[in-house]
Design an enzyme around this catalytic site. Structure first.
Site, PDB file in Angstrom:
ATOM      1  N   MET A  17      31.866  40.463  21.967  1.00 51.24           N
ATOM      2  CA  MET A  17      31.385  41.943  21.793  1.00 51.24           C
ATOM      3  C   MET A  17      32.058  42.975  21.279  1.00 51.24           C
ATOM      4  SD  MET A  17      28.902  43.081  25.176  1.00 51.24           S
ATOM      5  CE  MET A  17      29.695  41.883  26.370  1.00 51.24           C
ATOM      6  N   ASP A  36      44.021  39.663  20.629  1.00 47.09           N
ATOM      7  CA  ASP A  36      44.062  39.124  21.166  1.00 47.09           C
ATOM      8  C   ASP A  36      44.925  38.464  22.008  1.00 47.09           C
ATOM      9  OD1 ASP A  36      41.712  36.707  22.536  1.00 47.09           O
ATOM     10  OD2 ASP A  36      39.991  38.405  22.249  1.00 47.09           O
ATOM     11  N   VAL A  63      46.552  41.788  26.791  1.00 46.05           N
ATOM     12  CA  VAL A  63      46.365  42.539  27.915  1.00 46.05           C
ATOM     13  C   VAL A  63      46.973  43.228  29.053  1.00 46.05           C
ATOM     14  CG1 VAL A  63      43.673  43.267  26.963  1.00 46.05           C
ATOM     15  CG2 VAL A  63      44.125  42.422  28.520  1.00 46.05           C
ATOM     16  N   TYR A 155      35.434  41.826  40.468  1.00 43.25           N
ATOM     17  CA  TYR A 155      34.558  41.684  39.301  1.00 43.25           C
ATOM     18  C   TYR A 155      34.120  42.935  39.458  1.00 43.25           C
ATOM     19  CZ  TYR A 155      32.565  41.166  33.819  1.00 43.25           C
ATOM     20  OH  TYR A 155      31.750  41.468  33.076  1.00 43.25           O
ATOM     21  N   THR A 193      34.268  32.765  30.250  1.00 45.99           N
ATOM     22  CA  THR A 193      35.074  32.462  30.801  1.00 45.99           C
ATOM     23  C   THR A 193      33.408  32.157  32.125  1.00 45.99           C
ATOM     24  OG1 THR A 193      35.483  34.865  31.592  1.00 45.99           O
ATOM     25  CG2 THR A 193      37.616  33.148  30.262  1.00 45.99           C
TER      26      THR A 193
HETATM   27  N1  LIG Z   1      28.951  39.041  28.748  1.00 48.17           N
HETATM   28  C1  LIG Z   1      28.616  39.802  29.660  1.00 48.17           C
HETATM   29  O1  LIG Z   1      27.507  38.788  30.297  1.00 48.17           O
HETATM   30  C2  LIG Z   1      28.866  40.972  30.142  1.00 48.17           C
HETATM   31  C3  LIG Z   1      28.396  41.475  30.668  1.00 48.17           C
HETATM   32  C4  LIG Z   1      28.788  43.002  30.833  1.00 48.17           C
HETATM   33  C5  LIG Z   1      30.679  43.279  30.291  1.00 48.17           C
HETATM   34  N2  LIG Z   1      31.125  42.262  29.922  1.00 48.17           N
HETATM   35  C6  LIG Z   1      32.400  42.847  29.125  1.00 48.17           C
HETATM   36  O2  LIG Z   1      32.820  43.061  28.293  1.00 48.17           O
HETATM   37  C7  LIG Z   1      33.636  42.542  27.639  1.00 48.17           C
HETATM   38  C8  LIG Z   1      33.789  41.811  27.028  1.00 48.17           C
HETATM   39  O3  LIG Z   1      33.078  39.611  26.862  1.00 48.17           O
HETATM   40  P1  LIG Z   1      32.410  38.766  26.360  1.00 48.17           P
HETATM   41  O4  LIG Z   1      31.006  39.131  26.414  1.00 48.17           O
HETATM   42  O5  LIG Z   1      32.539  39.566  24.710  1.00 48.17           O
HETATM   43  O6  LIG Z   1      33.843  37.966  26.634  1.00 48.17           O
HETATM   44  P2  LIG Z   1      34.089  36.419  25.927  1.00 48.17           P
HETATM   45  O7  LIG Z   1      34.417  35.928  26.844  1.00 48.17           O
HETATM   46  O8  LIG Z   1      33.237  36.505  24.847  1.00 48.17           O
HETATM   47  O9  LIG Z   1      34.958  38.250  25.228  1.00 48.17           O
HETATM   48  C9  LIG Z   1      36.580  38.142  26.090  1.00 48.17           C
HETATM   49  C10 LIG Z   1      37.623  38.362  24.983  1.00 48.17           C
HETATM   50  O10 LIG Z   1      38.596  38.778  26.274  1.00 48.17           O
HETATM   51  C11 LIG Z   1      39.822  38.487  25.357  1.00 48.17           C
HETATM   52  N3  LIG Z   1      40.894  38.694  26.438  1.00 48.17           N
HETATM   53  C12 LIG Z   1      40.495  37.293  27.963  1.00 48.17           C
HETATM   54  N4  LIG Z   1      41.906  37.872  28.352  1.00 48.17           N
HETATM   55  C13 LIG Z   1      42.229  38.663  27.313  1.00 48.17           C
HETATM   56  C14 LIG Z   1      44.234  39.287  27.835  1.00 48.17           C
HETATM   57  N5  LIG Z   1      44.918  39.469  28.818  1.00 48.17           N
HETATM   58  N6  LIG Z   1      44.723  39.355  26.487  1.00 48.17           N
HETATM   59  C15 LIG Z   1      43.665  39.938  25.347  1.00 48.17           C
HETATM   60  N7  LIG Z   1      42.452  39.580  25.788  1.00 48.17           N
HETATM   61  C16 LIG Z   1      41.806  38.654  26.267  1.00 48.17           C
HETATM   62  C17 LIG Z   1      39.217  36.472  25.725  1.00 48.17           C
HETATM   63  O11 LIG Z   1      40.631  35.971  24.611  1.00 48.17           O
HETATM   64  C18 LIG Z   1      37.992  36.778  24.223  1.00 48.17           C
HETATM   65  O12 LIG Z   1      38.434  37.178  23.080  1.00 48.17           O
HETATM   66  C19 LIG Z   1      34.657  42.324  29.234  1.00 48.17           C
HETATM   67  O13 LIG Z   1      34.870  43.295  28.920  1.00 48.17           O
HETATM   68  C20 LIG Z   1      33.468  41.796  29.601  1.00 48.17           C
HETATM   69  O14 LIG Z   1      33.876  42.243  30.877  1.00 48.17           O
HETATM   70  C21 LIG Z   1      30.571  40.887  29.562  1.00 48.17           C
END
Ligand SMILES: NC(=O)c1ccc[n+]([C@@H]2O[C@H](COP(=O)([O-])OP(=O)(O)OC[C@H]3O[C@@H](n4cnc5c(N)ncnc54)[C@H](O)[C@@H]3O)[C@@H](O)[C@H]2O)c1
Length: 250
Positions: A17, A36, A63, A155, A193
């Site tokens: 996202m 990132d 972060v 979480y 993850t």
């Molecule tokens: N995918 C889902 O089902 C879902 C649903 C609800 C909310 N979310 C939230 O939306 C956000 C994006 O999720 P996504 O599905 O795109 O996940 P994703 O795993 O595809 O992307 C997450 C990104 O965060 C980066 N990241 C992780 N730890 C980090 C750190 N310590 N410092 C900097 N960057 C870091 C990763 O390298 C990755 O590029 C997250 O906060 C997640 O919790 C996801």
């Protein structure tokens, strides 16, 4: 263009996202910092934005590291002159452990998903104040509103903290014209993850709880973030935007 002249930092923008949001922001005229830990992937997203006619740069960011945050915000202002928008999107999943009472993951998830968001806010607010305002969008989740099976409670707790710290920022920095809102995606493509919740059998079962009967797409979340980032949302702060296909309406 809906973000013309705006400068934005999007964390976790190398994937999912965050990447969709960075691409969308680029098309809408923003100067985008893709922040990132994944350098190759982040640079590829920045290159995509530039190829599509936008302006973007990759900056390495963990972060959870306060000094790293200070550097990214300072480098952003040095490069683009100001900071208008912060999207705190980086996160890790709570579904990769079998033992839902394991303590180690509690600290890791809270550190990235909650402390990481706080550190971003702490680094960005002073620059936004100097700039006469700004918009902060924090990625929470349906998991920040309700409990779930198969997901470590860290979480839910971390995303619940994001939901309420969003309101703290709205209340404390509204007088500085800084808006802050949370976005709550539902069942989306799995995170890098994700564990149990990435299993196709589990996902099929979870989909039955979604009134629209399907996964969300990353661009559907990016659209919501874009709206809150833009001046179209100029009187919206402290609120929660669910992007969950009706999941929480059931
Ligand atoms: N995918 C889902 O089902 C879902 C649903 C609800 C909310 N979310 C939230 O939306 C956000 C994006 O999720 P996504 O599905 O795109 O996940 P994703 O795993 O595809 O992307 C997450 C990104 O965060 C980066 N990241 C992780 N730890 C980090 C750190 N310590 N410092 C900097 N960057 C870091 C990763 O390298 C990755 O590029 C997250 O906060 C997640 O919790 C996801």
């Amino acid at each position: 263009m809906r973000l013309a002249e705006k400068v934005a930092i999007v964390t976790g923008a190398a994937s999912g996202m965050g990447a969709a949001t960075a691409r969308r922001f680029g098309k809408e005229g923003a100067k985008v910092v893709i922040a990132d830990m994944l350098e190759a992937e982040g640079k590829a997203v920045a290159a995509d934005v530039v190829k599509a006619g936008g302006i973007a740069v990759f900056m390495p960011l963990n972060v959870t590291d306060e000094a790293n945050w200070v550097k990214v915000v300072a480098d952003t202002v040095a490069l683009y002159g100001k900071l208008d928008i912060l999207v705190n999107n980086a996160g890790i999943s709570g579904s990769a452990v079998n033992d839902l009472l394991e303590t180690g993951i509690w600290y890791r998830v809270m550190d990235v998903n909650s402390t990481g968001v706080f550190l971003g806010i702490a680094a960005a607010v002073p620059e936004m104040k100097k700039n006469g305002g700004g918009s902060i969008i924090n990625l929470s989740s349906i998991s920040g509103v309700v409990g779930q099976t198969m997901v470590h409670m860290s979480y839910n707790a971390s995303k619940g903290a994001v939901r309420t710290m969003t309101k703290s920022v709205a209340v404390q920095y509204g007088p500085d014209n800084i808006r802050c809102n949370s976005v709550h995606p539902g069942l989306m493509p799995p995170m890098r993850t994700s564990g149990a919740t990435a299993d196709p059998v589990v996902r099929a079962k979870m989909l039955r709880a979604v009134p629209l009967g399907r996964n969300g797409e990353v661009d559907e979340v990016a659209n919501a973030i874009l709206f809150l980032a833009s001046d179209e949302a100029s009187y919206i702060t402290g609120t929660e935007l669910l992007v969950d296909g009706g999941y929480l309406a059931m």
